[in-house]
Write an enzyme that holds these catalytic residues in place. Structure first.
Site, PDB file in Angstrom:
ATOM      1  NE  ARG A 265      -5.221  38.054  75.060  1.00 27.80           N
ATOM      2  CZ  ARG A 265      -6.177  37.281  74.525  1.00 27.80           C
ATOM      3  NH1 ARG A 265      -7.450  37.530  74.748  1.00 27.80           N
ATOM      4  NH2 ARG A 265      -5.861  36.240  73.787  1.00 27.80           N
ATOM      5  CG  HIS A 269      -5.352  39.771  70.522  1.00 26.61           C
ATOM      6  ND1 HIS A 269      -4.091  39.512  71.003  1.00 26.61           N
ATOM      7  CD2 HIS A 269      -5.183  40.424  69.346  1.00 26.61           C
ATOM      8  CE1 HIS A 269      -3.196  39.993  70.159  1.00 26.61           C
ATOM      9  NE2 HIS A 269      -3.819  40.544  69.141  1.00 26.61           N
ATOM     10  CE1 TYR A 278      -8.817  33.334  73.036  1.00 28.02           C
ATOM     11  CE2 TYR A 278     -10.112  34.173  71.200  1.00 28.02           C
ATOM     12  CZ  TYR A 278      -9.264  34.400  72.275  1.00 28.02           C
ATOM     13  OH  TYR A 278      -8.876  35.678  72.589  1.00 28.02           O
TER      14      TYR A 278
END
Length: 374
Positions: A265, A269, A278
């Site tokens: 990805r 998100h 992160y």
């Protein structure tokens, strides 16, 4: 084609996958995949390329519309176009797909119109399209729930006596949910004609896949008695081939099949997420070198199927789609607030009637507050 899991094969190993096109765009032979795409010609490759470019352009437009306050949320799919387009192109018209909220390429491939893609994210409708028009269920927000829906539909297909197949699309994070395990149990026990497509994009929101799985996710399916295949999810031909194998397996009465498509990805998100918190940029750049669209372009160039005229035609088609998406979003009619209670249930529901009454009273309170003092 059953996956064999070994202790030396960590879940994050992206090289131990089946592929037929390398990240440089070179064709390679794979005994499991190559026979399933022997009929793919240059025009088919060009069609797959066009679909992926359109999906990416629509995705970018959706993100832009959300940033501009026109959509409440958007779930980006940049980097995942190959697995979405490749697997969806293998589906038969009467097959039925059950997806998460990120499978934009599946919706486009199945014939969705631009307005279908935005009205629910804008909060105007519960679903942007009639599932039976596209052969795609309303996208599921509850993580992994669609896997059970797909199995239930497949068991209904068995009882109808047809040879349709259902496809359940979910991410690596969903495999940590009980729903997916339960779906695998039912599918295996009843030999349901369903294909499970796990898009391993390396992250379940902010948690890396290594936290959820110490070994490849495809290795779980054989434990349920389901054959599986782990493929390069950035290889659109591998995705097409694997799905053709899986559909043939299910359609011929041999029960369910499982595909783990290893991809990445590239964006957040959802548009409410900040992935820089992160993961580091070096990781993103490494995956950018595996870009599925650039990979297919390199293959097309090597085979004489890519020139300036084709590139311009594809770019124009993608821009036209994006313009239609923006127009559909900006011109979507806003229904009355109480319309949120319409079409929730097929039959009258007393609980919903009470909620409607309470919400109407709440809205009336604002009207009373706005009345001029006498």
């Amino acid at each position: 084609m059953t996956h064999t899991q070994t202790a030396s094969e960590p879940a994050t190993d992206v090289d131990d996958v089946a592929r037929v096109v390398t990240s440089d765009g070179d064709r390679v032979s794979d005994p499991r995949l190559s026979p399933w795409i022997a009929d793919v010609d240059l025009e088919t490759l060009r069609g797959l390329y066009r679909d992926m470019v359109v999906a990416r352009r629509l995705d970018a437009e959706g993100v832009a519309l959300q940033r501009q306050g026109q959509l409440g949320l958007w779930a980006p799919c940049q980097g995942q176009e190959a697995v979405q387009i490749g697997t969806a192109r293998a589906l038969r018209a009467d097959d039925f797909a059950f997806t998460s909220y990120r499978e934009l390429g599946v919706f486009v491939t199945r014939g969705a119109a631009p307005v279908d893609l935005v009205v629910s994210w804008r909060g105007e409708e519960h679903s942007g399209f009639d599932p039976y028009d596209l052969g795609v269920a309303t996208p599921q927000i509850i993580i992994g729930a669609q896997s059970l829906h797909a199995v239930g539909y497949a068991m209904g297909v068995q009882r109808d006596g047809t040879d349709q197949v259902t496809a359940a699309y979910f991410g690596d994070g969903a495999t940590s949910e009980g729903d997916v395990s339960e779906a695998l149990v039912f599918a295996s026990s009843f030999q349901a004609p369903v294909v499970f497509v796990c898009t391993n994009n390396q992250y379940a929101i902010s948690e890396p896949v290594s936290v959820q799985a110490k070994f490849p996710i495809a290795g779980r399916a054989p434990g349920f008695g389901i054959p599986s295949l782990r493929i390069d999810g950035n290889d659109v031909l591998a995705s097409l081939a694997a799905m053709r194998w899986a559909l043939d397996h299910a359609r011929s009465g041999r029960g369910p099949a499982f595909i783990e498509a290893v991809t990445y990805r590239m964006g957040p998100h959802t548009t409410s997420d900040d992935p820089t918190r992160y993961r580091d940029q070096d990781e993103v750049e490494r995956w950018r070198q595996r870009d599925p669209i650039a990979r297919l372009e390199a293959l097309l160039r090597a085979e004489g199927g890519f020139d300036d005229e084709f590139a311009q035609a594809v770019a124009s088609a993608a821009d036209e789609w994006a313009a239609r998406l923006r127009h559909a979003c900006l011109n979507a009619p806003s229904r009355e607030p109480l319309g949120v209670f319409d079409h929730v249930y097929a039959e009258p529901h007393t609980g919903l009637d009470e909620q409607r009454r309470q919400y109407a009273a709440y809205l009336a309170g604002f009207e009373a507050a706005e009345e001029p003092a006498r």
